[in-house]
Scaffold this active site. Structure first.
Site, PDB file in Angstrom:
ATOM      1  N   LYS A 108      36.195  13.338  13.441  1.00  0.00           N
ATOM      2  CA  LYS A 108      37.251  13.724  12.501  1.00  0.00           C
ATOM      3  C   LYS A 108      38.592  13.329  13.113  1.00  0.00           C
ATOM      4  CE  LYS A 108      39.215  17.665  10.002  1.00  0.00           C
ATOM      5  NZ  LYS A 108      39.123  19.125   9.762  1.00  0.00           N
TER       6      LYS A 108
ATOM      7  N   LYS B  39      35.186  11.392   9.188  1.00  0.00           N
ATOM      8  CA  LYS B  39      36.261  11.776   8.265  1.00  0.00           C
ATOM      9  C   LYS B  39      37.570  11.222   8.799  1.00  0.00           C
ATOM     10  CE  LYS B  39      38.484  15.850   6.230  1.00  0.00           C
ATOM     11  NZ  LYS B  39      38.535  17.325   6.198  1.00  0.00           N
TER      12      LYS B  39
END
Length: 325
Positions: A196, A249
């Site tokens: 992420k 992400k």
């Protein structure tokens, strides 16, 4: 060698193109992120995310039923927490009667086969808007991990199929797995946000939950967007610690990372097609600069082509309606 090999033979018409197509997008690929708020019969559109709403539990359940009918089999849950419930410990996150826990029970009660993956992070519950406990301006890793374990067990008790730690604290997957095992939640999975990044694409999401950091930024725990090898290391560590699914992400701007992670791990790979990526398509389409549906399908297909097994996307419902036609 030309003319023995003419590549255009396989592009002659739609039938042959369909026959040899390498990547097929279906509703089975989608997970839909949902924002949940307090109240009854409440639906508030998020201005920076046209078509996406914060919904009260009753309308959330109705929406989940519609998603199931469209063929979408998984939802990722986020809650808008009242300011009076926020503190620096995040204790509301493991309140058995909290909004997230009620949402999990309501969804599983209405659509038992829907896969429910609640978000595990402290930012919606924090007075500072950070994913962890704050002390002297620093985000504490180990104290935060202890809180995340409590949160995950609470979600499992409510009926979650997977927990989805999105915090990027070190060691949290191993600790959550240990906590779940010790409490006999052997079949509750972990979808780890393994890679992420500290991205500028999250702006609309933070509007949705009022969870922007109150000071500084999240760069001491989310990844530097300049790094590639680090993502592979993070994903491999999370798998070793017990992650059943790993997530990358954001999505569109990180397809190289998706492919690298897909090549490195032997578990399903999820990708989050984030709020900023969604909002840019909506804004350009509203201006008439792009064909919304064609760009939406092309982008989602590109994420799958890069190696994603699961795509968490705000486009899920629209794309499912289009694909079902």
């Amino acid at each position: 060698m030309y003319p023995i090999h003419r590549n255009r033979r396989l592009r002659t018409n739609d039938s042959i193109r369909s026959l040899v197509r390498e990547t097929i997008l279906t509703t089975n690929d989608f997970m839909f992120p949902m924002f949940i708020c307090e109240g009854t019969n409440t639906q508030i559109e998020i201005p920076s995310m046209p078509g996406i709403f914060r919904r009260s539990l009753d309308l959330t359940v109705k929406e989940v039923q519609e998603l199931w009918q469209l063929g979408i089999k998984a939802v990722n849950l986020y809650v808008k927490v009242s300011d009076n419930l926020k503190d620096n410990t995040g204790k509301e996150a493991w309140n058995k009667d909290g909004l997230m826990q009620e949402a999990i029970r309501a969804i599983k009660g209405a659509v038992p086969d829907m896969i429910v993956m609640p978000d595990v992070a402290l930012d919606p519950y924090s007075i500072y808007g950070h994913d962890g406990i704050v002390e002297n301006g620093q985000i504490l890793n180990d104290a935060t991990v202890e809180a995340l374990v409590k949160m995950s067990i609470s979600h499992a008790e409510a009926g979650a199929d997977f927990v989805a730690p999105s915090d990027m604290m070190d060691g949290r997957v191993a600790a959550i797995r240990k906590g779940l095992e010790e409490n006999n939640f052997h079949n509750v999975g972990i979808m780890s946000y393994a890679a992420k990044y500290a991205s500028a694409h999250y702006g609309p999401f933070r509007d949705a939950l009022d969870s922007a950091p109150g000071f500084g930024d999240k760069k001491t725990y989310q990844m530097d967007f300049c790094n590639r090898t680090e993502a592979i290391k993070e994903a491999l560590q999370d798998v070793e610690e017990g992650a059943d699914i790993v997530m990358v992400k954001p999505g569109i701007a990180y397809l190289d990372i998706v492919r690298e992670v897909r090549n490195a791990v032997h578990v399903p790979v999820a990708v989050y097609n984030v709020s900023g990526e969604y909002a840019m398509v909506k804004a350009a389409a509203e201006k008439g600069w792009i064909d919304h549906d064609k760009v939406m399908i092309e982008q989602l297909t590109s994420i799958k082509r890069a190696g994603a097994d699961i795509i968490s996307t705000y486009f899920a419902k629209e794309a499912a309606i289009l694909l079902n036609k």
